[in-house]
Write an enzyme that holds these catalytic residues in place. Structure first.
Site, PDB file in Angstrom:
ATOM      1  N   HIS A  90     -21.339  11.670 -36.870  1.00  0.00           N
ATOM      2  CA  HIS A  90     -22.509  11.516 -36.005  1.00  0.00           C
ATOM      3  C   HIS A  90     -23.785  11.672 -36.818  1.00  0.00           C
ATOM      4  O   HIS A  90     -23.812  12.379 -37.827  1.00  0.00           O
ATOM      5  CB  HIS A  90     -22.464  12.481 -34.819  1.00  0.00           C
ATOM      6  CG  HIS A  90     -22.545  13.934 -35.178  1.00  0.00           C
ATOM      7  ND1 HIS A  90     -23.724  14.594 -35.458  1.00  0.00           N
ATOM      8  CD2 HIS A  90     -21.582  14.890 -35.287  1.00  0.00           C
ATOM      9  CE1 HIS A  90     -23.500  15.860 -35.709  1.00  0.00           C
ATOM     10  NE2 HIS A  90     -22.197  16.073 -35.623  1.00  0.00           N
ATOM     11  N   ASP A 112     -26.906  12.496 -35.302  1.00  0.00           N
ATOM     12  CA  ASP A 112     -27.911  13.363 -34.689  1.00  0.00           C
ATOM     13  C   ASP A 112     -27.758  14.792 -35.172  1.00  0.00           C
ATOM     14  O   ASP A 112     -26.697  15.216 -35.643  1.00  0.00           O
ATOM     15  CB  ASP A 112     -27.835  13.306 -33.162  1.00  0.00           C
ATOM     16  CG  ASP A 112     -26.496  13.779 -32.616  1.00  0.00           C
ATOM     17  OD1 ASP A 112     -25.462  13.326 -33.145  1.00  0.00           O
ATOM     18  OD2 ASP A 112     -26.480  14.583 -31.656  1.00  0.00           O
ATOM     19  N   ASP A 158     -23.695  19.750 -40.847  1.00  0.00           N
ATOM     20  CA  ASP A 158     -23.290  19.182 -39.564  1.00  0.00           C
ATOM     21  C   ASP A 158     -24.178  17.986 -39.212  1.00  0.00           C
ATOM     22  O   ASP A 158     -25.118  18.112 -38.455  1.00  0.00           O
ATOM     23  CB  ASP A 158     -23.389  20.268 -38.489  1.00  0.00           C
ATOM     24  CG  ASP A 158     -22.913  19.811 -37.136  1.00  0.00           C
ATOM     25  OD1 ASP A 158     -22.200  18.806 -37.053  1.00  0.00           O
ATOM     26  OD2 ASP A 158     -23.270  20.479 -36.144  1.00  0.00           O
ATOM     27  N   GLU A 168     -24.046  13.122 -30.426  1.00  0.00           N
ATOM     28  CA  GLU A 168     -22.800  13.892 -30.380  1.00  0.00           C
ATOM     29  C   GLU A 168     -23.074  15.342 -30.002  1.00  0.00           C
ATOM     30  O   GLU A 168     -22.263  15.974 -29.303  1.00  0.00           O
ATOM     31  CB  GLU A 168     -22.102  13.827 -31.750  1.00  0.00           C
ATOM     32  CG  GLU A 168     -20.725  14.492 -31.798  1.00  0.00           C
ATOM     33  CD  GLU A 168     -20.760  15.977 -32.122  1.00  0.00           C
ATOM     34  OE1 GLU A 168     -19.710  16.630 -31.956  1.00  0.00           O
ATOM     35  OE2 GLU A 168     -21.831  16.495 -32.530  1.00  0.00           O
ATOM     36  N   GLU A 169     -24.202  15.879 -30.458  1.00  0.00           N
ATOM     37  CA  GLU A 169     -24.490  17.293 -30.271  1.00  0.00           C
ATOM     38  C   GLU A 169     -24.701  17.679 -28.816  1.00  0.00           C
ATOM     39  O   GLU A 169     -24.704  18.869 -28.481  1.00  0.00           O
ATOM     40  CB  GLU A 169     -25.725  17.690 -31.092  1.00  0.00           C
ATOM     41  CG  GLU A 169     -25.541  17.587 -32.599  1.00  0.00           C
ATOM     42  CD  GLU A 169     -24.665  18.709 -33.167  1.00  0.00           C
ATOM     43  OE1 GLU A 169     -24.133  19.504 -32.360  1.00  0.00           O
ATOM     44  OE2 GLU A 169     -24.514  18.778 -34.395  1.00  0.00           O
ATOM     45  N   GLU A 205     -16.438  16.202 -39.604  1.00  0.00           N
ATOM     46  CA  GLU A 205     -17.120  17.462 -39.292  1.00  0.00           C
ATOM     47  C   GLU A 205     -16.743  18.510 -40.348  1.00  0.00           C
ATOM     48  O   GLU A 205     -15.680  18.443 -40.965  1.00  0.00           O
ATOM     49  CB  GLU A 205     -16.716  17.955 -37.901  1.00  0.00           C
ATOM     50  CG  GLU A 205     -17.222  17.100 -36.759  1.00  0.00           C
ATOM     51  CD  GLU A 205     -18.635  17.443 -36.322  1.00  0.00           C
ATOM     52  OE1 GLU A 205     -19.302  18.238 -37.033  1.00  0.00           O
ATOM     53  OE2 GLU A 205     -19.080  16.919 -35.285  1.00  0.00           O
ATOM     54  N   HIS A 220     -26.397  24.582 -37.487  1.00  0.00           N
ATOM     55  CA  HIS A 220     -27.260  24.995 -36.378  1.00  0.00           C
ATOM     56  C   HIS A 220     -28.081  26.245 -36.719  1.00  0.00           C
ATOM     57  O   HIS A 220     -28.591  26.913 -35.825  1.00  0.00           O
ATOM     58  CB  HIS A 220     -26.438  25.249 -35.098  1.00  0.00           C
ATOM     59  CG  HIS A 220     -25.707  24.061 -34.590  1.00  0.00           C
ATOM     60  ND1 HIS A 220     -25.291  23.941 -33.277  1.00  0.00           N
ATOM     61  CD2 HIS A 220     -25.295  22.924 -35.193  1.00  0.00           C
ATOM     62  CE1 HIS A 220     -24.654  22.792 -33.100  1.00  0.00           C
ATOM     63  NE2 HIS A 220     -24.654  22.159 -34.265  1.00  0.00           N
TER      64      HIS A 220
END
Length: 383
Positions: free
Chosen positions: A70, A72, A102, A132-133, A160, A352
């Site tokens: 992904h 985003d 990520d 995706e997030e 991932e 994150h």
């Protein structure tokens, strides 16, 4: 390695927050892929601002291997970064920036691998998705496109961050919102009103009791850090000011289920308990309304599946793991019947967070895995 880091530097510079446009990043990736001889297709939002990219290098009439990532990233607001989060910074063998772990690190490795693919007898596919997030939202249109394709990939590697371990599974997720309705009134006469926040608190207690039951008597899978299905209330909203009894409260909550647990059965038990709660209040204005807002399936690829053995042979891994976080892999497995594993550079313990990073050594190992994959695809190995 130089190509991978240079590509990652460009990817990090695109501030592709979820729900925000990712088109510039996708166009950059498409340029790299088309220069490598890839056939590219895009599908996504009707205004073209947020798009998935699906690219194939090699013959399009054979199954091949799909690399999925992904594009985003999560926001940086409120986080204390020591570096610019949207500028790649190298420190002590680490590459810092939002999305390095990520999961733009893997995307960079995949794009670099495409650039050195050359002529492939068996195709390599790249699937780059958006949003995706926030619940694997964007990839769903790509899944629908692949449902109509004459040939689907034989297996998928979702990149991932697993520190390059081969992960065979993750839990599914069902996101829900409950609206508790009552009757407003002056707080001096609070017992004559119907406090929606109190009703919401009782509803949260239902969730907690369901969690206790799942932990004590539910299915267990020791491959997970938390080996049972979880129920979790994340947000409670309600009230205007303290001297008004609130007539509405909202609870945002989720179920993260093991593959063997049906989230709809769990939800049915919670609905039944909520109906009993309303009946016990004996107030005509009391209501509890539950709505599903998003869901994606779990992934549970058998450890002895050919896809697992194939990817393990690329990495040299001797065992497998399962991961706590969700991926689009469950959708590929359930909706497309494409066997899927999760394997990528970095660790989600760094995702994150401020000063998110991926270790250069991890990117090197990912490049090596993809080089081993390209070698087999050049030889026409069927997978």
């Amino acid at each position: 390695m130089t190509d991978t880091i240079e590509i990652l530097e460009r990817l990090i510079a695109f501030p592709t927050l979820s729900r925000q446009p990712n088109r510039d990043l996708i166009e950059y990736a498409r340029g790299l892929l088309e220069a490598a001889g890839a056939h590219c297709e895009m599908v996504g939002e009707t205004d073209g601002s947020r798009m998935n990219l699906y690219a194939t290098i090699g013959p399009r009439d054979r199954a091949g291997v799909m690399l999925s990532g992904h594009t985003d990233v999560v926001p940086v607001e409120g986080q204390d970064w020591s570096v610019d989060p949207f500028r790649l910074t190298q420190q002590n063998g680490r590459l810092l920036g939002r999305g390095t772990a990520d999961m733009k690190g893997f995307v960079a490795c995949a794009l670099a691998a495409a650039g050195r693919a050359g002529t492939l007898e068996t195709p390599l596919h790249l699937a780059l998705s958006y949003d995706e997030e926030i619940g694997c939202i964007g990839v769903r249109s790509l899944v629908e496109m692949l449902k109509e394709a004459p040939v689907r990939p034989a297996l998928c590697i979702v990149g991932e961050p697993t520190a390059m371990a081969v992960a065979t599974g993750h839990k599914g997720k069902t996101a829900l919102q409950t609206i508790c309705r009552g009757r407003e009134g002056h707080s001096a006469l609070a017992p004559l009103a119907m406090n929606a926040l109190h009703l919401a608190a009782d509803f949260i207690d239902i969730l907690r009791r369901e969690q206790v039951a799942l932990a004590e008597t539910g299915l267990r899978d020791g491959d997970y850090d938390v080996p049972y299905t979880t129920v979790h209330a994340g947000i409670l909203r309600g009230g205007v000011q303290v001297n008004i009894v609130p007539n509405r409260a909202e609870v945002d909550w989720e179920i993260r289920n093991l593959a063997g647990d049906d989230p709809q059965e769990i939800l049915a038990r919670i609905r039944a308990a909520s109906d009993r709660l309303v009946a016990e209040t004996d107030d005509a204005d009391a209501r509890v309304e539950i709505a599903e807002t998003n869901a994606y399936p779990g992934l549970d690829t058998p450890k002895m599946a050919e896809a697992v053995q194939f990817v393990s042979s690329l990495t040299g891994a001797n065992g497998t793991i399962k991961v706590a976080f969700g991926t689009e892999g469950g959708l590929f497995d359930r909706d497309l019947a494409v066997p899927t594993v999760v394997c990528g550079p970095g660790s989600m313990t760094q995702g994150h967070k401020p000063d998110e990073y991926v270790a250069i050594d991890d990117l090197t190992r990912c490049d090596a895995m993809l080089d081993a994959l390209l070698h087999r695809l050049r030889d026409g190995l069927e997978v």
